[in-house]
Design a protein around this motif. Sequence first.
Motif, PDB file in Angstrom:
ATOM      1  N   LEU A  79       0.824  -1.212   0.000  1.00 51.06           N
ATOM      2  CA  LEU A  79       0.000   0.000   0.000  1.00 51.06           C
ATOM      3  C   LEU A  79       0.858   1.262   0.000  1.00 51.06           C
ATOM      4  CD1 LEU A  79      -3.003  -0.780   2.389  1.00 51.06           C
ATOM      5  CD2 LEU A  79      -2.992  -0.611  -0.093  1.00 51.06           C
ATOM      6  N   GLU A  80       1.972   1.211   0.703  1.00 49.40           N
ATOM      7  CA  GLU A  80       2.876   2.364   0.696  1.00 49.40           C
ATOM      8  C   GLU A  80       3.455   2.582  -0.699  1.00 49.40           C
ATOM      9  OE1 GLU A  80       5.817   1.876   3.671  1.00 49.40           O
ATOM     10  OE2 GLU A  80       4.386   1.794   5.343  1.00 49.40           O
ATOM     11  N   GLN A  81       3.764   1.488  -1.382  1.00 50.71           N
ATOM     12  CA  GLN A  81       4.249   1.608  -2.752  1.00 50.71           C
ATOM     13  C   GLN A  81       3.170   2.159  -3.671  1.00 50.71           C
ATOM     14  OE1 GLN A  81       7.446   1.115  -3.554  1.00 50.71           O
ATOM     15  NE2 GLN A  81       7.758   0.714  -1.366  1.00 50.71           N
ATOM     16  N   TRP A  82       1.918   1.794  -3.395  1.00 53.90           N
ATOM     17  CA  TRP A  82       0.813   2.366  -4.168  1.00 53.90           C
ATOM     18  C   TRP A  82       0.780   3.878  -4.015  1.00 53.90           C
ATOM     19  CZ3 TRP A  82      -4.386  -0.788  -3.904  1.00 53.90           C
ATOM     20  CH2 TRP A  82      -4.155  -2.077  -4.404  1.00 53.90           C
ATOM     21  N   MET A  83       0.963   4.328  -2.766  1.00 57.49           N
ATOM     22  CA  MET A  83       0.897   5.763  -2.509  1.00 57.49           C
ATOM     23  C   MET A  83       2.037   6.505  -3.200  1.00 57.49           C
ATOM     24  SD  MET A  83      -1.795   6.097  -0.703  1.00 57.49           S
ATOM     25  CE  MET A  83      -1.564   7.813  -0.271  1.00 57.49           C
ATOM     26  N   LEU A  84       3.190   5.853  -3.297  1.00 55.46           N
ATOM     27  CA  LEU A  84       4.358   6.489  -3.918  1.00 55.46           C
ATOM     28  C   LEU A  84       4.386   6.302  -5.431  1.00 55.46           C
ATOM     29  CD1 LEU A  84       7.078   5.412  -1.310  1.00 55.46           C
ATOM     30  CD2 LEU A  84       5.931   7.630  -1.498  1.00 55.46           C
ATOM     31  N   SER A  85       3.521   5.462  -5.946  1.00 57.68           N
ATOM     32  CA  SER A  85       3.514   5.177  -7.375  1.00 57.68           C
ATOM     33  C   SER A  85       3.049   6.400  -8.160  1.00 57.68           C
ATOM     34  CB  SER A  85       2.596   3.984  -7.659  1.00 57.68           C
ATOM     35  OG  SER A  85       2.432   3.795  -9.038  1.00 57.68           O
ATOM     36  N   HIS A  87       1.089   6.128 -10.620  1.00 56.17           N
ATOM     37  CA  HIS A  87      -0.266   5.842 -11.081  1.00 56.17           C
ATOM     38  C   HIS A  87      -1.282   6.359 -10.069  1.00 56.17           C
ATOM     39  CE1 HIS A  87       1.632   3.421 -14.113  1.00 56.17           C
ATOM     40  NE2 HIS A  87       2.157   2.611 -13.202  1.00 56.17           N
ATOM     41  N   SER A  88      -2.467   6.670 -10.569  1.00 51.92           N
ATOM     42  CA  SER A  88      -3.531   7.161  -9.707  1.00 51.92           C
ATOM     43  C   SER A  88      -3.974   6.075  -8.733  1.00 51.92           C
ATOM     44  CB  SER A  88      -4.720   7.616 -10.552  1.00 51.92           C
ATOM     45  OG  SER A  88      -5.827   7.922  -9.739  1.00 51.92           O
ATOM     46  N   MET A  89      -4.199   6.469  -7.486  1.00 50.67           N
ATOM     47  CA  MET A  89      -4.682   5.526  -6.478  1.00 50.67           C
ATOM     48  C   MET A  89      -6.056   4.982  -6.861  1.00 50.67           C
ATOM     49  SD  MET A  89      -3.567   4.239  -3.640  1.00 50.67           S
ATOM     50  CE  MET A  89      -4.058   3.495  -2.086  1.00 50.67           C
ATOM     51  N   LEU A  90      -6.850   5.783  -7.533  1.00 46.08           N
ATOM     52  CA  LEU A  90      -8.182   5.346  -7.942  1.00 46.08           C
ATOM     53  C   LEU A  90      -8.097   4.185  -8.925  1.00 46.08           C
ATOM     54  CD1 LEU A  90      -9.951   8.800  -8.446  1.00 46.08           C
ATOM     55  CD2 LEU A  90     -10.155   7.251  -6.507  1.00 46.08           C
ATOM     56  N   VAL A  91      -7.131   4.252  -9.838  1.00 47.01           N
ATOM     57  CA  VAL A  91      -6.966   3.167 -10.806  1.00 47.01           C
ATOM     58  C   VAL A  91      -6.570   1.878 -10.097  1.00 47.01           C
ATOM     59  CG1 VAL A  91      -5.613   2.374 -12.774  1.00 47.01           C
ATOM     60  CG2 VAL A  91      -6.370   4.749 -12.660  1.00 47.01           C
ATOM     61  N   LEU A  92      -5.666   1.974  -9.151  1.00 46.79           N
ATOM     62  CA  LEU A  92      -5.225   0.800  -8.417  1.00 46.79           C
ATOM     63  C   LEU A  92      -6.368   0.197  -7.612  1.00 46.79           C
ATOM     64  CD1 LEU A  92      -1.787   2.195  -7.221  1.00 46.79           C
ATOM     65  CD2 LEU A  92      -2.173   0.550  -9.041  1.00 46.79           C
ATOM     66  N   VAL A  93      -7.181   1.044  -7.006  1.00 50.69           N
ATOM     67  CA  VAL A  93      -8.319   0.569  -6.233  1.00 50.69           C
ATOM     68  C   VAL A  93      -9.319  -0.135  -7.133  1.00 50.69           C
ATOM     69  CG1 VAL A  93     -10.368   1.343  -4.966  1.00 50.69           C
ATOM     70  CG2 VAL A  93      -8.112   2.206  -4.337  1.00 50.69           C
ATOM     71  N   LEU A  94      -9.636   0.461  -8.269  1.00 46.59           N
ATOM     72  CA  LEU A  94     -10.588  -0.148  -9.197  1.00 46.59           C
ATOM     73  C   LEU A  94     -10.070  -1.485  -9.727  1.00 46.59           C
ATOM     74  CD1 LEU A  94     -11.887   2.911 -11.248  1.00 46.59           C
ATOM     75  CD2 LEU A  94     -13.214   1.431  -9.740  1.00 46.59           C
ATOM     76  N   VAL A  95      -8.771  -1.569  -9.996  1.00 48.27           N
ATOM     77  CA  VAL A  95      -8.198  -2.834 -10.462  1.00 48.27           C
ATOM     78  C   VAL A  95      -8.325  -3.901  -9.385  1.00 48.27           C
ATOM     79  CG1 VAL A  95      -6.032  -3.976 -11.047  1.00 48.27           C
ATOM     80  CG2 VAL A  95      -6.623  -1.817 -12.131  1.00 48.27           C
ATOM     81  N   LYS A  96      -8.046  -3.536  -8.147  1.00 50.33           N
ATOM     82  CA  LYS A  96      -8.132  -4.487  -7.035  1.00 50.33           C
ATOM     83  C   LYS A  96      -9.562  -4.984  -6.862  1.00 50.33           C
ATOM     84  CE  LYS A  96      -6.016  -6.238  -3.301  1.00 50.33           C
ATOM     85  NZ  LYS A  96      -4.751  -6.989  -3.325  1.00 50.33           N
TER      86      LYS A  96
END
Length: 221
Positions: A79-85, A87-96
């Motif tokens: 999740l920390e890597q997601w925040m630093l990525s 890419h948009s957090m929204l895209v990652l959430v929707l993919v998950k």
Amino acid sequence: MVVISLLNRELRLICRQPGDVVNSLAFFSVVVALFPLALGAQSHVLQQAAPGLVWVAALLAMLLSLDGLFRADFEDGSLEQWMLSSHSMLVLVLVKVTAHWICSGLAMVVVAPVLALMLGLPPHCFGALLLSLLLGTPVLILLGAIGAALTVGLRRGGLLLGLMILPLYVPVLILGSGALQAALQGLPVVGYLLWLSCLTALAMTLAPFAIAAALSINVAE
């Protein structure tokens, strides 16, 4: 594309550790299969109870699989890597959430007709059953993902997750079972399905923002 590669990654991770998905699907099947044994073999009794039984079982099975939706990513630092990525957090959430729906919600849709036969539902109800589950299960997952994101930092957040999310499931439960009940009685089901479509569109529009915000709060702590 980035979205496709992320989705493939999530699906592979789920396939490597299918416990939550398999457990929820088994729970859904077992709960529905037990009711004919409890209520007896009277087809009219089973038919009258079937709309509520199918949807309550789907709701509880979906809730069972959501507690660990983000927990592994939280514990291993993903999740920390997601925040630093970049890419948009929204895209990652929707993919998950999409990957989880493919492996759990869509699987419930596939097995639902077989379980409906056990409850004595006539074949002409299968269309309403499949469409209502296709429209309703994404809402269940998106709302549940909000609770999972809020409780991801808690060691025993399953009970709290249920207490927060179950009241939000009530409209989906009413509309989904209502559509199936209407189909069973030979009444139009379009109204129920349209309302479910509205809930699905609303959840897909707003829920990712709430999920991303909840995850950001937990990671920042």
